[in-house]
Design a protein around this motif. Structure first.
Motif, PDB file in Angstrom:
ATOM      1  N   ARG A   1     106.452  83.857 -25.802  1.00  0.00           N
ATOM      2  CA  ARG A   1     105.158  83.635 -26.446  1.00  0.00           C
ATOM      3  C   ARG A   1     104.052  83.973 -25.460  1.00  0.00           C
ATOM      4  O   ARG A   1     104.201  83.784 -24.262  1.00  0.00           O
ATOM      5  N   LEU A   2     102.971  84.467 -25.999  1.00  0.00           N
ATOM      6  CA  LEU A   2     101.788  84.747 -25.195  1.00  0.00           C
ATOM      7  C   LEU A   2     100.736  83.713 -25.553  1.00  0.00           C
ATOM      8  O   LEU A   2     100.438  83.496 -26.728  1.00  0.00           O
ATOM      9  N   ILE A   3     100.185  83.056 -24.536  1.00  0.00           N
ATOM     10  CA  ILE A   3      99.207  81.997 -24.765  1.00  0.00           C
ATOM     11  C   ILE A   3      97.935  82.281 -23.967  1.00  0.00           C
ATOM     12  O   ILE A   3      97.999  82.591 -22.775  1.00  0.00           O
ATOM     13  N   LEU A   4      96.807  82.173 -24.630  1.00  0.00           N
ATOM     14  CA  LEU A   4      95.510  82.259 -23.967  1.00  0.00           C
ATOM     15  C   LEU A   4      95.061  80.851 -23.637  1.00  0.00           C
ATOM     16  O   LEU A   4      94.828  80.034 -24.539  1.00  0.00           O
TER      17      LEU A   4
ATOM     18  N   GLN B   1     104.080  74.731 -21.187  1.00  0.00           N
ATOM     19  CA  GLN B   1     104.820  75.769 -21.910  1.00  0.00           C
ATOM     20  C   GLN B   1     105.461  76.709 -20.887  1.00  0.00           C
ATOM     21  O   GLN B   1     105.022  77.855 -20.715  1.00  0.00           O
ATOM     22  N   PRO B   2     106.497  76.263 -20.186  1.00  0.00           N
ATOM     23  CA  PRO B   2     107.045  77.027 -19.061  1.00  0.00           C
ATOM     24  C   PRO B   2     107.687  78.359 -19.431  1.00  0.00           C
ATOM     25  O   PRO B   2     107.819  79.238 -18.577  1.00  0.00           O
ATOM     26  N   ASP B   3     108.077  78.547 -20.686  1.00  0.00           N
ATOM     27  CA  ASP B   3     108.718  79.799 -21.076  1.00  0.00           C
ATOM     28  C   ASP B   3     107.707  80.842 -21.547  1.00  0.00           C
ATOM     29  O   ASP B   3     108.052  82.003 -21.757  1.00  0.00           O
ATOM     30  N   ALA B   4     106.443  80.456 -21.708  1.00  0.00           N
ATOM     31  CA  ALA B   4     105.420  81.366 -22.220  1.00  0.00           C
ATOM     32  C   ALA B   4     104.751  82.150 -21.095  1.00  0.00           C
ATOM     33  O   ALA B   4     104.762  81.746 -19.929  1.00  0.00           O
ATOM     34  N   VAL B   5     104.184  83.280 -21.472  1.00  0.00           N
ATOM     35  CA  VAL B   5     103.308  84.030 -20.569  1.00  0.00           C
ATOM     36  C   VAL B   5     101.890  83.565 -20.874  1.00  0.00           C
ATOM     37  O   VAL B   5     101.422  83.681 -22.009  1.00  0.00           O
TER      38      VAL B   5
END
Length: 209
Positions: free
Chosen positions: A11-14, A68-72
C-alpha cells in the motif's frame, strides 16, 4: 519475490492531511491512502529552515510507517526561509500580514522536503527541493492594500510563508526559480518519483487509467 515486485504489492500512504499534497500525488495516478502523521512540528532551537523541513518530512513518514510497517509511506514538509529565519504556516490573518510585509522586496527560499519510508523493507530516504522566490515590493504590486486584498481573496493561512503561488499569490511574485516545479505547492514530484522508484515502486506500471 523481487524487491520491486514486493513493493508493487505494498500500500502507498501519504502521511499528510494537506489537500495540496493530496492533489499533487494524485497526478501520478497511483492508488494511495491518506493518514495524519500527528507529529510535533515545533522547530528545534537554532535549527536552520532546511534541516527543519528535512527532519519533519522524515518524522511524518516514520510516524505513519510505525503504524503501517508493510506500507510505503510518503512524508513531506515545507519551511520558508527568510535570510535564515524560518517562516511556517501563519494560521491567523494578523500573522499572515506580518509575514508578507517582511517578505516584500525580498528573496525567500522555500525548502520542501519529501521522505519515503517502508519499515518492513528497511527503505528510508529523504530529499529536499529548493525554490527561490523574489517577492514584489510595495511599489510594484505588494503594498499593504495589495496584501490585504490577496489575503481576503485566498485566506492562505495554512501555507508556509502565506504564499499560495498556485492561485492568486502568483501576483505577488517577481521571480521564481526551481528545478522541481511542484515543490512550492507542497510536494516536489520529481524528487518524489525518484524516491518511490528507489523504494521499488513501479511508478508508471502502477499508474491507473
Amino acid at each position: 519475490m523481487s524487491s520491486a515486485s514486493s513493493s508493487a504489492a505494498r500500500r502507498l500512504i501519504l502521511a499528510s492531511t494537506s489537500p495540496y499534497r493530496r492533489e499533487l500525488l494524485q497526478r501520478l495516478r497511483l492508488p494511495f491512502e491518506v493518514m495524519s502523521p500527528d507529529t510535533d512540528e515545533t522547530p528545534h532551537v537554532d535549527e536552520d529552515p532546511r534541516s527543519v523541513a528535512r527532519r519533519l518530512a522524515l518524522a511524518k513518514a516514520q510516524a505513519v510507517a510505525m503504524q503501517q510497517p508493510d506500507a510505503v509511506v510518503i512524508g513531506s514538509d515545507q519551511v520558508a526561509d527568510l535570510h535564515g529565519r524560518p517562516l511556517g504556516k501563519p494560521v491567523t490573518h494578523e500573522r499572515a500580514v506580518a509575514q508578507l510585509r517582511m517578505m516584500r522586496g525580498q528573496t525567500v527560499v522555500f525548502h520542501t522536503a519529501v521522505a519515503v519510508v517502508c519499515r518492513n523493507s528497511g527503505f528510508e530516504a529523504v530529499d529536499v527541493a529548493q525554490v527561490s522566490v523574489t517577492f514584489r515590493d510595495s511599489d510594484t504590486g505588494m503594498s499593504d492594500a495589495d496584501i490585504e486584498a490577496y489575503l481576503q481573496a485566498e485566506k492562505p493561512y495554512d501555507c508556509a510563508g502565506s504564499a499560495k503561488s498556485e492561485a492568486l499569490g502568483i501576483a505577488l511574485l517577481a521571480r521564481l526559480q526551481s528545478d522541481d516545479p511542484t515543490a512550492l505547492v507542497g510536494l516536489p514530484l520529481i524528487k518524489t518519483v525518484s524516491l518511490l522508484r528507489a523504494a521499488g515502486v513501479p511508478v508508471l506500471a502502477g499508474a491507473t487509467a
